[in-house]
Design a protein around this motif. Structure first.
Motif, PDB file in Angstrom:
ATOM      1  N   UNK A 270       0.806  -1.219   0.000  1.00  0.00           N
ATOM      2  CA  UNK A 270       0.000   0.000   0.000  1.00  0.00           C
ATOM      3  C   UNK A 270       0.840   1.271   0.000  1.00  0.00           C
ATOM      4  N   UNK A 271       1.932   1.280   0.741  1.00  0.00           N
ATOM      5  CA  UNK A 271       2.752   2.491   0.788  1.00  0.00           C
ATOM      6  C   UNK A 271       3.350   2.783  -0.588  1.00  0.00           C
ATOM      7  N   UNK A 272       3.792   1.741  -1.284  1.00  0.00           N
ATOM      8  CA  UNK A 272       4.329   1.920  -2.632  1.00  0.00           C
ATOM      9  C   UNK A 272       3.226   2.355  -3.599  1.00  0.00           C
ATOM     10  N   UNK A 273       2.038   1.798  -3.439  1.00  0.00           N
ATOM     11  CA  UNK A 273       0.906   2.209  -4.274  1.00  0.00           C
ATOM     12  C   UNK A 273       0.680   3.717  -4.151  1.00  0.00           C
ATOM     13  N   UNK A 274       0.705   4.214  -2.921  1.00  0.00           N
ATOM     14  CA  UNK A 274       0.532   5.655  -2.725  1.00  0.00           C
ATOM     15  C   UNK A 274       1.645   6.467  -3.354  1.00  0.00           C
TER      16      UNK A 274
END
Length: 525
Positions: A270-274
């Motif tokens: 999720x952090x990379x997606x953001x």
């Protein structure tokens, strides 16, 4: 055993009878010579197109190579009319043909060797299968009487198995495989191909694909480059450029894969997606389009024109991210309102400004990803102009799918092409199938289902299923690799590239749903 008959169809029955009497095992390849013609360099038409891929063999005196052998030797892609465009290859080069026909130990042909003196063999291709039945294989492929749910389920299961077998331990998918020699090439690996294949696994794969998707996403996450406020993905093969940069598609398509896989593989990225989402927002121009490249030293966008494929992928990714940000407002994602505004600007641009010229409706570039983005947006927020852009694009592309009225060989019906001379490639046909499935879903959202769309989809998917490598037609395939389930470039070029299979699988999966032959449709993606 001598088998004779007056006509080809009688000969086929006689061969089948002779084999049945002796319980002959298969596979046995049979090539029936139906014509011969001396070749001359002063004849009509381009010399490189005098041999028809999958239909014609060639002889130099007593030494001959049949058409399937020429295919195995890549002889139908030796002519490069524009040497500075390496991938533009079609037709047989005379010197290469003579080299292939030269026995070992004899001197190679002169660089100026011509086609004069060679003989073209027109052949009909047959195969005795492993059960002893005789099949007609025009261009090495059996034709279907009718597409049904069982054939489509078998084809999609074969595609899944082929993709899983093509994955290495580090998560990467193999780039190229030659079906007869088993030669494998990893050079040429590209992040968008990796991400597109991962997307197919998550959208269409069974439960067996989840671990493969996780390995691929982990590999993609390892390509991260961080900058203040955002991140990109970058893979370097060979020597770095003097001014390093990476393109929009190298981050946009992986973001689609991360978002599409999330419900099956979990929220660990999720952090990379953001961070990737913030890159797309930073790459968006004021007019709604996207800068095509980013400077790897500074992370700043490089001003330039729209990049084919990548802009549609960027819209698709932002649509999926907007949906996720709405569902999880406390996640490490850009605010949903900011994403909504960016998507609206992008859709306005591509609907109104991007292709606003007098040829709209008569000519389009490759815009498949915009159709997939418009379908994804159906449940997020719809944009009538952007959906119309997709529908207009598909209406143009459908004109290039050959049917029975075009006078082409029966085995080419349903292919995207221009006739019998230049053999069609499989990926453009698959791309049309993907875009058409999205267009059908868009129309279905408005309660519309057109018989002409159903007929076209059936035609395209039938062609794709016929073009798939199977256990039955893989009579000369290398035993150490799983060739069955994959797709070659065309009937004239046997190399299997992972994205050829990815796009064909996506067309079959989404198109099959629209036809009601696979679970999830019609009306579903």
């Amino acid at each position: 055993v001598c088998v004779q008959a007056e006509r080809a169809d009688e000969l086929l029955a006689a061969v089948a009878g002779a084999l049945a009497d002796r319980a002959a095992p298969g596979p046995i390849k049979i090539d029936l010579v139906v014509g011969a013609q001396p070749l001359r360099s002063d004849g009509p038409g381009p010399i490189s197109l005098l041999l028809r891929p999958g239909l014609d063999g060639v002889c130099d005196g007593p030494r001959c190579l049949l058409s399937w052998q020429l295919l195995g030797l890549n002889q139908f892609i030796t002519h490069t009319p524009l040497p500075f465009i390496e991938d533009l290859r079609f037709g047989a080069e005379p010197v290469a043909l003579r080299r292939a026909l030269t026995p070992k130990g004899e001197p190679p042909p002169e660089p100026t060797a011509t086609i004069d003196g060679l003989t073209r063999l027109a052949t009909e291709s047959f195969l005795v299968d492993r059960q002893g039945a005789v099949q007609h294989l025009p261009r090495l492929r059996a034709q279907l009487d009718r597409l049904d749910d069982k054939l489509l389920a078998r084809a999609t299961a074969g595609a899944e198995a082929h993709v899983l077998a093509a994955q290495a331990e580090d998560g990467r998918f193999r780039y190229l495989l030659h079906p007869f020699t088993g030669r494998v090439t990893w050079r040429g690996f590209a992040v968008p191909r990796q991400a597109g294949t991962t997307l197919a696994l998550c959208e269409l794969g069974s439960d067996k694909t989840v671990s493969a998707a996780r390995r691929s996403l982990k590999m993609l996450a390892g390509l991260r480059r961080d900058f203040p406020g955002h991140s990109v993905l970058h893979y370097q093969e060979g020597r770095p450029r003097p001014k390093p940069s990476t393109d929009l598609g190298g981050s946009a398509l992986p973001l689609i894969a991360f978002l599409s896989c999330r419900d099956r593989t979990g929220p660990e990225h999720d952090e990379l997606i953001g961070a990737l989402g913030r890159y797309l927002l930073a790459a968006q121009r004021a007019d709604g389009g996207f800068h095509a490249r980013v400077d790897l030293e500074t992370g700043a966008p490089i001003v330039g024109p729209d990049l084919l494929y990548a802009a549609g992928q960027a819209v698709f990714a932002l649509v999926l991210l907007e949906d996720l940000a709405r569902r999880q407002p406390d996640g490490p994602f850009p605010p949903a309102a900011e994403l909504q505004a960016a998507v609206a600007r992008a859709m306005d641009y591509f609907a109104e400004d991007y292709w606003s010229h007098g040829l709209r409706g008569f000519f389009f570039l490759e815009e498949n990803w915009h159709c997939l983005a418009a379908r994804a947006a159906l449940g997020v927020h719809r944009h009538a102009g952007y959906e119309r852009f997709c529908l207009d694009y598909v209406e143009f592309k459908r004109r290039l799918i050959m049917d029975e009225t075009d006078g082409v060989s029966p085995e080419l019906v349903g292919a995207y092409g221009f006739g019998n001379v230049l053999v069609p490639h499989n990926t453009p046909s698959a791309g049309l199938g993907e875009a058409l499935a999205a267009a059908m879903a868009i129309r279905a959202a408005d309660g519309e289902r057109r018989p002409e769309d159903v007929a076209l989809m059936e035609r395209v998917l039938t062609f794709l299923v016929e073009q798939q490598w199977t256990y039955e037609n893989c009579f000369a395939c290398a035993p150490d690799h799983k060739v069955a389930g994959g797709w070659s470039e065309s009937v004239g070029s046997l190399d299997l590239r992972i994205d050829y299979t990815q796009h064909a699988w996506a067309a079959l999966g989404h198109g099959g749903r629209q036809l009601g032959l696979l679970p999830g449709g019609p009306g579903g993606g």
